[in-house]
Scaffold this active site. Structure first.
Site, PDB file in Angstrom:
ATOM      1  N   ARG A  93     119.694  63.784  80.173  1.00 49.43           N
ATOM      2  CA  ARG A  93     119.634  63.115  81.483  1.00 49.43           C
ATOM      3  C   ARG A  93     118.187  62.658  81.736  1.00 49.43           C
ATOM      4  NH1 ARG A  93     123.280  63.996  85.864  1.00 49.43           N
ATOM      5  NH2 ARG A  93     121.455  64.303  87.138  1.00 49.43           N
ATOM      6  N   ARG A 104     114.120  58.118  87.226  1.00 49.47           N
ATOM      7  CA  ARG A 104     114.945  59.297  86.934  1.00 49.47           C
ATOM      8  C   ARG A 104     116.315  58.896  86.395  1.00 49.47           C
ATOM      9  NH1 ARG A 104     115.755  62.979  91.830  1.00 49.47           N
ATOM     10  NH2 ARG A 104     116.771  64.131  90.191  1.00 49.47           N
ATOM     11  N   GLY A 116     114.037  70.512  83.939  1.00 48.51           N
ATOM     12  CA  GLY A 116     114.811  71.161  84.997  1.00 48.51           C
ATOM     13  C   GLY A 116     115.171  70.090  85.997  1.00 48.51           C
ATOM     14  N   GLU A 117     115.281  70.445  87.246  1.00 53.80           N
ATOM     15  CA  GLU A 117     115.533  69.443  88.288  1.00 53.80           C
ATOM     16  C   GLU A 117     114.245  69.242  89.085  1.00 53.80           C
ATOM     17  OE1 GLU A 117     117.890  67.278  89.052  1.00 53.80           O
ATOM     18  OE2 GLU A 117     118.836  67.873  87.186  1.00 53.80           O
ATOM     19  N   SER A 118     113.687  68.026  88.997  1.00 58.36           N
ATOM     20  CA  SER A 118     112.385  67.786  89.623  1.00 58.36           C
ATOM     21  C   SER A 118     112.462  67.945  91.152  1.00 58.36           C
ATOM     22  CB  SER A 118     111.864  66.405  89.250  1.00 58.36           C
ATOM     23  OG  SER A 118     112.796  65.410  89.609  1.00 58.36           O
ATOM     24  N   CYS A 164     110.179  65.903  80.664  1.00 58.12           N
ATOM     25  CA  CYS A 164     111.342  65.461  81.444  1.00 58.12           C
ATOM     26  C   CYS A 164     111.073  65.600  82.948  1.00 58.12           C
ATOM     27  CB  CYS A 164     112.596  66.211  80.992  1.00 58.12           C
ATOM     28  SG  CYS A 164     114.115  65.426  81.524  1.00 58.12           S
ATOM     29  N   HIS A 173     112.466  66.471  75.151  1.00 54.18           N
ATOM     30  CA  HIS A 173     112.241  67.920  75.191  1.00 54.18           C
ATOM     31  C   HIS A 173     111.773  68.476  73.846  1.00 54.18           C
ATOM     32  CE1 HIS A 173     113.950  68.534  79.201  1.00 54.18           C
ATOM     33  NE2 HIS A 173     114.871  67.639  78.871  1.00 54.18           N
ATOM     34  N   GLU A 232     110.396  71.119  73.340  1.00 50.29           N
ATOM     35  CA  GLU A 232     110.657  72.561  73.360  1.00 50.29           C
ATOM     36  C   GLU A 232     112.058  72.891  72.860  1.00 50.29           C
ATOM     37  OE1 GLU A 232     110.496  70.585  75.929  1.00 50.29           O
ATOM     38  OE2 GLU A 232     111.871  71.147  77.543  1.00 50.29           O
TER      39      GLU A 232
END
Lengths: 183, 321
Positions: free
Chosen positions: A130, A103, A46-48, A76, A165, A167
């Protein structure tokens, strides 16, 4: 065995599905007090930065205490959260893994890729979106997967992280390795 | 060694980024300063625009892709993904945006369409696309063209959530119906929805779109975000709702208020507050206690424009087919 998946934002549902396929009971964690009911935690992609904002100071402190005592696996953005040092830009880390991580190290979405790397000695598909790069690995950290010469999954004690990922692949080996840390 | 050939790999990477945005808020921004406010508030991505939809609506004229210079400034200002809009069917704008390196392209009805018959062939691009839809057929046609994310259209730039609700309900209901039909009935449904049979079959089996399904178009408050997410949206786009002013804060006295005043921007601190509140609402969309907390903190919302008062010709959602 109750596994929490941090569900503030991101691909937490992909982790939930995978863990349930592997027989775990999954709790979606949105509130700090839910950390008390679980035996292990997955921090998804997601977005950390968004995770940090949604955690707030209290949530961050509680999560920091959790990852020091219970098995945790981050992918990630999750790996970024677990790291000791974060660059590009610098941000707070939980410090559960003695690594430095950068990042968006491969570039933008156009540079996202699916590659074949190695998990131990065996080939494995890796989905990088990303993705960050692990730029420093501390002496107590074991590299458990590589892509080319880059470390892309690491373990320190009962904390695990991957910059890709698992998952989003059909392969279940990485999640099984995490569940083995809890048993 | 990169292994990005093959359309399946490409689609997995494109939908993969959409997976990462789930549960989040994607905010429209017109410059680097707004992008920074959005990122600081916890947005998962920003949409770079020349003018937000409420301004486009009020000012009229041809709405085109934002200037690459502006988009580049926004990309340099934040570390979250940056999306940008191209006109429907304008594959040359899309080529420019891909070259620029944006993370997602929105082939959007908010801009003035460039082609009256064809949407962009999105399979031809490496960068992922999101497209608007009002019903299942439209969603599946866009997916057939290569869209990696669908967002309900709603009615952009109004601050009125009624059509975002209408469209998400429509899509969810049409998907539910497919799941209870026999296989032989699906052929007729493919014809009815004017969508490829293979995609209809896929939805019948899973009850879901084969790509993430977000919501947009009129979402202005934390309660709006919660509403569309409870109805099945997996994330929200908030356009004019964050940065547009309300009656008391746009700097005009009461009797000077006209339709045009809905175009005044909200003060920076108020916009940041709204942005933070909507981000929290998207995460805790089914927790009324948190929703109350974040709603109580707000001093206003964009003035808005009731969709029911709009003529058909003023609607943006009817663009695209």
């Amino acid at each position: 065995m109750k596994i929490g998946v941090l569900a503030l934002q991101g691909d937490f549902d992909a982790h939930r599905k995978r863990l349930e396929e592997l027989g775990a009971e999954v709790v979606l964690v949105k509130k700090p007090e839910q950390l008390d009911e679980i035996d292990g935690l997955v921090i998804p992609g997601g977005e950390s930065g968004t995770f940090l904002k949604l955690l707030g100071e209290d949530g961050f402190a509680k999560l920091k205490a959790f990852v020091q005592s219970k098995p945790t696996f981050g992918t990630c953005a999750g790996a970024i959260l677990l790291a000791k040092e974060v660059e590009n830009p610098a941000q707070n880390g939980l410090g559960a893994l003695d690594i430095g991580i950068r990042r968006n190290a491969y570039g933008r979405q156009i540079d996202s890729s699916i590659r074949e790397g190695k998990f131990g000695d065996a080939p494995i598909e890796m989905v990088f979106i990303r993705a960050p790069k692990i730029e420093r690995v501390g002496k107590d950290v074991e590299v458990i997967a590589t892509e080319g010469s880059d470390p892309v999954a690491v373990r320190q004690g009962r904390t695990m992280a991957a910059t890709f990922h698992p998952e989003l692949s059909d392969d279940t080996r990485i999640h099984r390795a995490f569940l083995d840390l809890i048993k | 060694m990169s292994q990005n050939n093959g359309s399946n790999t490409s689609l997995r990477l494109k939908t993969g980024l959409a997976e990462m945005l789930k549960g989040g808020v994607i905010m429209d921004v017109t410059d680097a300063a707004q992008a920074e406010i959005a990122e600081k508030a916890g947005a998962v991505a920003v949409m770079a625009l020349e003018r937000v939809p409420a301004q486009i609506r009020a000012e009229g004229g041809v709405a085109r892709m934002a200037s690459p210079k502006k988009i580049r400034e926004i990309m340099a200002a934040v570390s979250i993904p940056v999306m940008a809009k191209c006109r429907i069917g304008h594959f040359a704008e899309a080529q420019i945006l891909q070259e620029l390196g944006v993370d997602y392209i929105d082939e959007s009805e908010v801009l003035t369409p460039a082609d009256e018959a064809h949407h962009v062939d999105k399979h031809a691009f490496k960068v992922p696309f999101v497209c608007g839809a009002r019903n299942l057929g439209e969603a599946l046609r866009r997916i057939a063209e290569g869209a990696a994310m669908i967002r309900t259209k709603g009615e952009a730039g109004t601050g009125d959530v009624v059509h975002a609700v209408k469209h998400i309900r429509q899509i969810v209901q049409e998907m539910k119906i497919l799941t209870v039909l026999g296989e032989e009935e699906l052929y007729a449904k493919a014809k009815e929805h004017q969508a490829p049979y293979e995609l209809i079959k896929m939805v019948a089996k899973t009850g879901k779109l084969p790509v993430p399904n977000f919501s947009a178009g009129g979402i202005a408050t934390p309660a709006d975000a919660s509403l569309v997410m409870q109805l099945g949206a997996e994330a929200v786009f908030v356009g004019s709702g964050i940065f547009m002013g309300n009656r008391t804060s746009c700097g005009h006295s009461g009797d000077r208020h006209t339709y045009d005043d809905s175009c005044a921007f909200a003060p920076k601190e108020e916009a940041a507050k709204r942005a933070r509140a909507i981000v929290k609402a998207a995460t805790h969309f089914n927790d009324p206690k948190v929703l109350l907390e974040v709603s109580e903190d707000l001093t206003g919302a964009m003035k808005g424009l009731a969709v029911a008062a709009l003529d058909e010709a003023q609607m943006l959602q009817t663009r695209g087919w």
